[in-house]
Structures are given as structure tokens and as C-alpha cells.
Scaffold this active site. Structure first.
Site, short mmCIF file in Angstrom:
data_model
loop_
_atom_site.label_atom_id
_atom_site.label_comp_id
_atom_site.label_asym_id
_atom_site.label_seq_id
_atom_site.Cartn_x
_atom_site.Cartn_y
_atom_site.Cartn_z
N GLU A 177 -11.10 18.31 55.15
CA GLU A 177 -9.80 17.64 55.27
C GLU A 177 -8.81 18.22 54.27
O GLU A 177 -9.22 18.65 53.20
CB GLU A 177 -9.98 16.13 54.97
CG GLU A 177 -11.08 15.49 55.79
CD GLU A 177 -11.33 14.03 55.42
OE1 GLU A 177 -10.56 13.47 54.63
OE2 GLU A 177 -12.30 13.47 55.95
N LYS A 208 -6.36 17.96 51.22
CA LYS A 208 -6.26 16.98 50.14
C LYS A 208 -4.78 16.67 49.94
O LYS A 208 -4.05 17.43 49.31
CB LYS A 208 -6.87 17.54 48.85
CG LYS A 208 -6.94 16.51 47.73
CD LYS A 208 -7.76 17.04 46.58
CE LYS A 208 -8.00 16.00 45.50
NZ LYS A 208 -6.82 15.31 45.03
N ASP A 235 -1.41 15.34 48.63
CA ASP A 235 -1.00 15.10 47.26
C ASP A 235 -0.04 13.92 47.21
O ASP A 235 1.17 14.06 47.19
CB ASP A 235 -0.33 16.36 46.69
CG ASP A 235 -0.30 16.32 45.17
OD1 ASP A 235 -0.88 15.38 44.59
OD2 ASP A 235 0.31 17.22 44.58
N TYR A 272 -8.05 8.15 55.60
CA TYR A 272 -9.22 9.03 55.53
C TYR A 272 -10.55 8.30 55.35
O TYR A 272 -11.58 8.93 55.30
CB TYR A 272 -9.05 10.14 54.49
CG TYR A 272 -8.68 9.69 53.08
CD1 TYR A 272 -9.55 8.94 52.32
CD2 TYR A 272 -7.47 10.10 52.52
CE1 TYR A 272 -9.22 8.56 51.03
CE2 TYR A 272 -7.13 9.71 51.23
CZ TYR A 272 -8.00 8.94 50.50
OH TYR A 272 -7.67 8.57 49.24
N LYS A 277 -9.93 22.65 45.04
CA LYS A 277 -8.50 22.66 44.69
C LYS A 277 -7.86 24.04 44.79
O LYS A 277 -8.50 25.07 44.58
CB LYS A 277 -8.33 22.14 43.25
CG LYS A 277 -8.84 20.73 43.03
CD LYS A 277 -7.78 19.69 43.29
CE LYS A 277 -6.89 19.51 42.10
NZ LYS A 277 -7.15 18.29 41.34
N CYS A 325 35.38 28.82 35.31
CA CYS A 325 34.47 29.36 36.33
C CYS A 325 33.96 30.73 35.88
O CYS A 325 34.75 31.59 35.53
CB CYS A 325 35.19 29.48 37.67
SG CYS A 325 34.23 30.37 38.92
N CYS A 347 35.62 33.38 38.60
CA CYS A 347 37.05 33.66 38.75
C CYS A 347 37.88 33.16 37.56
O CYS A 347 39.08 33.40 37.51
CB CYS A 347 37.59 33.06 40.05
SG CYS A 347 37.73 31.27 40.01
N CYS A 364 34.35 24.54 40.49
CA CYS A 364 35.40 25.50 40.17
C CYS A 364 36.63 25.08 40.95
O CYS A 364 36.54 24.78 42.14
CB CYS A 364 34.94 26.89 40.61
SG CYS A 364 36.29 28.04 40.87
N CYS A 405 38.61 31.95 44.55
CA CYS A 405 37.40 32.33 43.80
C CYS A 405 36.50 33.19 44.70
O CYS A 405 36.07 32.74 45.76
CB CYS A 405 36.66 31.08 43.36
SG CYS A 405 35.07 31.42 42.57
S1 IVH Z 1 -11.74 10.81 49.78
C1 IVH Z 1 -14.94 8.69 47.54
N1 IVH Z 1 -10.12 12.30 51.24
O1 IVH Z 1 -7.80 12.68 46.17
C2 IVH Z 1 -13.91 9.60 48.11
N2 IVH Z 1 -9.41 11.67 49.06
O2 IVH Z 1 -9.21 13.36 43.70
C3 IVH Z 1 -12.56 9.18 47.77
N3 IVH Z 1 -7.17 12.47 48.45
O3 IVH Z 1 -8.03 9.43 44.87
C4 IVH Z 1 -11.47 10.04 48.21
N4 IVH Z 1 -6.74 13.47 50.36
O4 IVH Z 1 -6.01 10.03 46.36
C5 IVH Z 1 -10.30 11.67 50.05
N5 IVH Z 1 -8.76 13.57 52.64
C6 IVH Z 1 -8.96 12.94 51.46
C7 IVH Z 1 -7.99 12.96 50.44
C8 IVH Z 1 -8.25 12.31 49.24
C9 IVH Z 1 -6.28 13.17 49.14
C10 IVH Z 1 -6.96 12.01 47.06
C11 IVH Z 1 -7.22 10.55 46.86
C12 IVH Z 1 -8.25 10.46 45.77
C13 IVH Z 1 -8.11 11.80 45.12
C14 IVH Z 1 -9.41 12.21 44.45
#
Ligand code: IVH
Length: 684
Positions: free
Chosen positions: A125, A127, A129, A237, A326, A420, A423, A438, A444
Site C-alpha cells: 500500500e 504510505k 502522509d 486501510y 520509506k 523595484c 525597473c 512594483c 516594468c
Molecule cells: S497500517 C498496525 N497502512 O503510517 C499498522 N499505516 O508509521 C498500523 N500510514 O500511524 C498502520 N498509510 O498514520 C498503515 N496504508 C497504511 C498507511 C499507514 C499511512 C501511517 C499511519 C501510521 C503510520 C505508521
């Protein structure tokens, strides 16, 4: 309407609205125009206003953001919210995979003793942010939403989460499980984040460092109306508790189950076997990362079989069956060498930081934006400072923090320019604005260049091949000043340009020639009027139909255009009042720039032109000002008192003496429902 009938109608409207919500916000696949949705929504709002006892918290009308909460309550997580271990390289992931297989060992069965245990199926999946949250549904209805907090207790953010359109207030499908807990990530998509910061910069408000902070800041509001205006999305998720639902045997199956319950699931998720599959997934997403609508900081790899997950269990606060893989960091520390100011199309000065070059996320960065003067003052950033820069995707890197403890001796606050840099004209900065400009206008050269670049850009006149480097040279050699000059260019003007050739010159002239035939919306947009983007240009063009009608319109007339408020109306009217702008437009037309006129919607769709209307009492679905604005749109005059000449009185709740006047004078009356019908029949 009787209560019983209202109950049925309300249920029908809610079901239909939920269905369209799901199509729009979860599946990205709307099937009716927005106006149809709005109509259903209005009808529901109206009925709920009429029967307040029938309002339920899972009604689609309850998303808009209710009352502010006095403080955040805490919520205990029945199942702790864990975090994930990290790996940063293929080798580290291979170690993770090895540990998983070793632990499962014999249980994996026919592995072959020499080869070791066989490969594992992994659910891979992105991750996301953002911020992890937990949602509890009771009997299919959203009951509570909480932040992760310390993993054991979090903050109650139900009031804010309700406003996120991709969070179902009520589960999809026929099942109503007694208790369900869903976890996932709230993110702010990149586009929405950029827009939010642009607006903040223009107002002189604080800029958010990145989409995650912006999402977190939005959820940490006591007043849900703020969260309601923020572009937030929720991706599920995990399903951690589900009384009354058959548990899925795999993570991927559970995600499908969540999809069926009405949750948004990332479309990037893939399941496959062994390290090679995971590495392909990781590399593929990394390549496409910049193009994804939201930010990700890596991928999450989970053992797919729930049976194996249970076997592997947890170590301290993280599962042994999952890991975050990561990407390299997006922040870096460097030193500010200088600050320069760039002048934009409308004269706005943007401070640009020149940095000691540094690698961020695999890209070498030596410039960053500082947005505006307020931002410089707020951070008190100085030349010589150590600064943290943040870069995501193709977005311009920005300075997010200064480290004052590392400041060398003898630095001084950054002086703001008074002239500016291009100019030499005075810099103007109105008291209440963060943006300094400006004052040189099209005198300008920087503004000339930017205005020309805008004029030829793809969404404007679309002069193919006339890129920035040609515009820069043409202005520097004083061959062109305004857009009209483009159409007077001859081949012998172009040939002396650096890197210009015979064929290229011919092509450019042909492109200039082709662009003469354009459309009115494009032409308006190309003029570069402040506050007039593509959508506004289109609305103005449709409303007036011809440029001549636009050029004689005043502020009041522009206010009649859909989505045009006083600021935009003033900007447009001011633009067309300038003799200089009118002259350029005349010259453009003389040079043969032309377009087909449109049908003037503004004139045609003023069915109430010449009529005087009166509003009295209160309406449940519109404020008095909104009702008035809509009547003005339809061409009516709105008066404060009733006379024989009044065409119609709209009477809301608790209408008083004006209603009596109307009855006495025999003026036609309209109730709220009929009024809303009238508006909607004209697309309002
Ligand atoms: S699973 C026990 N799946 O990453 C498993 N986390 O570093 C719990 N996160 O706190 C998390 N995408 O905020 C999971 N596809 C994903 C995720 C995900 C982002 C974040 C989540 C978690 C943090 C852990």
C-alpha cells in the site's frame, strides 16, 4: 405535507444523496451534474427545516459543520493504535522478509528444506502522509472519530471528521453491523494544499509547511466550520473491530470489504508474492510519486494472510507482520546565502531564497520560495541562517523553519526593498496586505515579460513555440512591449535572436498568425486582468457575449456575472477603464485578432428584468442577502417596501407587515418552496 409523508420523502432524498456522494467523493465517478445534486440537497434541507424532529446526525445535511466544541474530549482506543517499524533500503526489506519467513518457518509447509520457507504474499500500500484516525460505527452510523494520540487514548474529533465528504456518515450496503471500527489516514491532496497556502499568502496568514501539517491543523480545530472548508480526504486501510461481519482472511480482502462499506481505498494497492514483487511496487510508486494527488512518504508492506499476521503478532508497539518502506526524506538543512525578489505579472514581489545547494529527496535544490514579506518577518529569516527546506514533487521548495540557535553573529534582519529591482519604480504595499507590488505597471520590463508569457500561454492565445526564452529576448531587445506588438513581428526582427534559425522563425510567425483566430473566453483570460482566471473569463464571456458589451459594463453589471463578487468586479472594471489597456485591445483587433461572439446569457437569462420584488420574513434555506443576490441575478430590483408597483412578495417564516401590505394591495405572494423552485428552474 404530513409527517409520515415527510419521513418517506426525507429517507428517499437521503438515500439518493448518499449514493451520489459515494460516486463523487469515494469512487471519483459522478453521474449527475452538480446542479442536480444541489437541488436534491436543498429539498432535503427544506424538509428538515420544516420537520426539525426528523433531522438525524447521519443526514447528508449534517456535514457542513455544526457548533464549535469547547475543548477536545479524550477517547480510549479499545484496540491500541500502533505504529510501524521502518526500513529504508532493499537490503533492509529483505531482512524483514527473512525474519517473517523464519518465524513462520515450518508453518509455511512444503517449503523444501534446502530452499527455506516459500515466498510470502504481501499486500503493498502507499504510505499516505497524513494523520491516522479511528472511526467507530454503531449500527452502521458514524458515532465517534478520534486521533491516534499516544496510541491508547486520542482526541475526539468527531465534529471535524463529519465534514470530510469521503467519510461515510452511514455505511453503504444492506448490512448494519452493531459495531465497526475503521482506521485510515486523513490527507490533504496536494492541489488543495497549494490553493490553501496561496489564499493564506494573499491574506498574509501563516503558511502551512506541508500538507500533513495542514491536515493536522484542520482536524485540531474546535470549530468544525473551519475543517469543513479544508480539502480533506479519508482513505481507509484497516478494519480492527467488526461485530456481525464475517472477517476477511486477507488484508487485501479486508480492503475490498471496506470498499463495499463505502470507504475510499487507495487505487494504488497491489498484492503479490515475495521480495521481487515488493521491490517492483516500491520503485514503480517512487517513479510516479510526484504525479499522485496526495503526498506519500513511502509504502507499507503487510503480510496478506490474516492467519500469518496472528501467528507473527507484535513486538512492543509495532506489528511484526508489517513494515513501512520509506522514501528518502523531503526536508533538508542548509544555509541561506541571499534573498532576491522576483516581479510577477501583476507586479507582485516574491522573495526567492538562494541557498547553499543541498540534496532533498534525490534532487539538488539551490532556490526556495519565501512566499511574501509577512513570511520573512514572521520567521525573521536572515542571510547566513541555517534553514530547513521542504521539497515535495514538482512543487517549488520552500523554507519552513529557521534554526536560531545556529545563527552566526552579526546578522541583520532582511531589509525590504523600496524600489523595484527590475525597473526602479517605487514598491507599494498597502497596510493590510502581505503582498508588495512594483508600481511600474507595464513600464516594468519584468511585468511586460510576465504579461506576455501569460498572453501566449497554452490556455490563453496558445502561441505554440513562443517560449519564455524568446519572450525574454524580444523584450530585452525592445522588439515588443505589449501583446499587440507580437502581431507586428517580421521575420527580420526574429532572425537576430540568439539560437534563432530560418525555419524556426517561419514556424513562430505561422503560430502567431494562427493564434489570431481565438475565442472570447481565451482572449479575456489572456489579457491578464487581476483576479480573472479561466473560469471567471468564461463566465464573463458567456454573460455578455461580446467584447463591446464587456467594455462598456460597469462594476454593477459585472456583479451580475455568476461567481463575480465586488473585488473581482472592481478589478475588471478598473482594467477596462485604463486608456492604455483599451488602446492595446484596439490594436489587437486591428491586427486581426478575432473570435466568434457568444450568445449573451446575461441578457437572455434575466427573466425578471424590469420587475420589483420584496423579501419579507425569514427563509430556511437562504439568508436574506443570498435571496436578494439571486433575485438580482435574474434581473429583478429588490425593494424594502411594498407598493402597487411591486411584482411579487416572497414571504418566509414570521412575515410581518409587508405581508399584510401585499394582501391589501393585491400583490402576488410566493412562499419559500415556490421561490426555491423558481430559482432552481433558472439554475440558481
Ligand atoms: S497500517 C498496525 N497502512 O503510517 C499498522 N499505516 O508509521 C498500523 N500510514 O500511524 C498502520 N498509510 O498514520 C498503515 N496504508 C497504511 C498507511 C499507514 C499511512 C501511517 C499511519 C501510521 C503510520 C505508521
Amino acid at each position: 405535507m404530513q409527517q409520515a409523508e415527510a419521513v418517506r420523502e426525507i429517507e428517499r432524498l437521503r438515500a439518493e444523496l448518499r449514493h451520489h456522494n459515494h460516486l463523487y467523493y469515494v469512487l471519483d465517478d459522478p453521474q449527475v451534474p452538480d446542479s442536480d445534486y444541489d437541488l436534491l440537497f436543498q429539498r432535503l434541507r427544506q424538509l428538515e427545516a420544516q420537520f426539525p424532529a426528523l433531522v438525524t446526525p447521519d443526514s447528508p445535511t449534517q456535514r457542513v459543520g455544526g457548533e464549535a466544541v469547547p475543548a477536545f474530549a479524550t477517547i480510549r482506543h479499545e484496540v491500541p493504535m500502533l505504529s510501524l517499524d521502518n526500513v529504508f533500503s532493499a537490503d533492509e526489506f529483505a531482512e524483514f522478509d527473512r525474519r517473517v519467513r523464519d518465524r513462520l518457518g515450518d508453518m509455511l509447509g512444503q517449503g523444501g528444506d534446502l530452499l527455506g520457507p516459500p515466498d510470502i504474499d504481501y499486500c503493498c500500500e502507499p504510505k499516505l502522509d497524513g494523520l491516522a484516525i479511528s472511526l467507530v460505527y454503531e449500527n452502521g452510523v458514524l458515532a465517534r472519530a478520534a486521533t491516534r494520540g499516544d496510541g491508547l487514548t486520542g482526541e475526539d474529533i468527531t465534529h471535524n471528521v463529519r465534514t470530510i465528504k469521503s467519510v461515510p456518515l452511514c455505511l453503504e450496503g444492506s448490512q448494519r453491523p452493531p459495531l465497526l471500527e475503521v482506521r485510515g489516514e486523513v490527507v490533504m491532496p496536494k492541489a488543495g494544499f497549494l490553493r490553501l497556502n496561496e489564499q493564506a499568502a494573499a491574506r498574509g496568514d501563516k503558511i502551512f509547511a506541508n500538507p500533513r501539517n495542514a491536515a493536522a491543523g484542520s482536524l485540531r480545530q474546535l470549530d468544525p466550520r473551519i475543517a469543513a472548508q479544508r480539502p480533506l480526504e479519508f482513505y481507509a486501510y484497516a478494519l480492527v473491530r467488526s461485530d456481525g461481519l464475517a472477517p476477511a482472511p486477507t488484508q487485501s480482502g479486508m480492503l475490498r470489504q471496506l470498499g463495499g462499506l463505502g470507504f475510499r481505498i487507495s487505487p494504488e494497492i497491489r498484492t503479490g508474492r515475495g521480495c521481487p514483487f515488493v521491490m517492483d511496487f516500491y520503485r514503480d510508486i517512487q517513479v510516479r510519486r510526484d504525479g499522485l494527488p496526495y503526498e506519500i512518504d513511502g509504502v507499507v508492506i503487510k503480510v496478506d494472510a490474516v492467519r500469518w499476521q496472528q501467528e507473527l503478532g507484535f513486538v512492543s508497539r509495532a506489528p511484526r507482520w508489517a513494515t513501512a518502506f520509506k522514501f528518502p526524506a523531503q526536508e533538508a538543512l542548509t544555509v541561506l546565502r541571499a534573498v532576491e525578489f522576483q516581479v510577477g505579472r501583476t507586479g507582485a514581489l516574491t522573495p526567492v531564497a538562494r541557498l547553499e545547494p543541498v540534496a532533498v529527496g534525490g534532487v539538488r535544490v539551490s532556490n526556495a520560495t519565501l512566499h511574501n514579506f509577512d513570511e520573512i518577518e514572521r520567521m525573521d529569516v536572515r542571510v547566513g541562517d541555517s534553514v530547513v527546506i521542504y521539497r515535495a514533487g514538482d512543487v517549488i521548495p520552500k523554507i519552513v523553519r529557521v534554526l536560531p540557535e545556529r545563527r552566526p553573529a552579526g546578522t541583520v534582519p532582511l531589509p525590504l526593498p523600496t524600489q523595484c529591482p527590475v525597473c526602479g519604480s517605487d514598491i507599494e504595499r498597502p497596510e493590510d496586505e502581505a503582498i508588495a507590488r512594483c508600481s511600474g505597471g507595464l513600464f516594468c520590463p519584468a511585468q511586460q515579460k510576465e504579461a506576455l508569457k501569460h498572453f501566449v500561454s497554452r490556455r490563453a492565445l496558445d502561441i505554440e513555440g513562443l517560449g519564455d526564452k524568446w519572450i525574454d529576448q524580444l523584450v530585452e531587445m525592445a522588439l515588443i512591449k505589449t501583446s499587440a506588438d507580437l502581431f507586428c513581428l517580421r521575420k527580420e526582427d526574429l532572425l537576430p535572436l540568439e539560437r534563432m534559425g530560418d525555419k524556426l522563425a517561419d514556424n513562430l510567425l505561422r503560430a502567431v498568425d494562427r493564434s489570431r483566430q481565438t475565442t472570447l473566453p481565451r482572449f479575456l483570460y489572456a489579457l491578464g486582468i487581476r483576479e480573472v482566471g479561466e473560469a471567471t473569463a468564461l463566465n464573463i464571456a458567456r454573460h455578455f457575449g461580446t467584447l463591446d458589451a464587456i467594455m462598456v459594463a460597469d462594476e454593477a453589471a459585472f456583479m451580475q456575472v455568476v461567481d463575480v463578487g465586488p473585488v473581482v468586479a472592481e478589478s475588471i472594471a478598473t482594467f477596462f477603464r485604463q486608456p492604455h489597456n483599451r488602446e492595446v485591445i484596439e490594436r489587437l483587433r486591428d491586427c486581426g485578432v478575432t473570435w466568434p461572439d457568444l450568445e449573451a446569457h446575461g441578457q437572455r437569462e434575466q427573466p425578471l428584468a424590469g420587475q420589483t420584488w420584496v423579501l419579507t420574513g425569514s427563509l430556511s434555506t437562504l439568508s436574506r442577502d443570498q435571496a436578494k443576490e439571486k433575485l438580482l441575478h435574474l434581473g429583478a430590483k429588490v425593494s424594502g417596501s411594498v407598493s402597487k408597483k411591486t411584482h411579487c412578495v416572497v414571504a418566509g417564516e414570521a412575515a410581518g407587515s409587508k405581508l399584510a401590505d401585499a394582501e391589501k394591495l393585491g400583490v402576488p405572494l410566493m412562499d419559500e418552496a415556490a421561490f426555491i423552485n423558481l430559482l432552481s428552474s433558472h439554475g440558481l
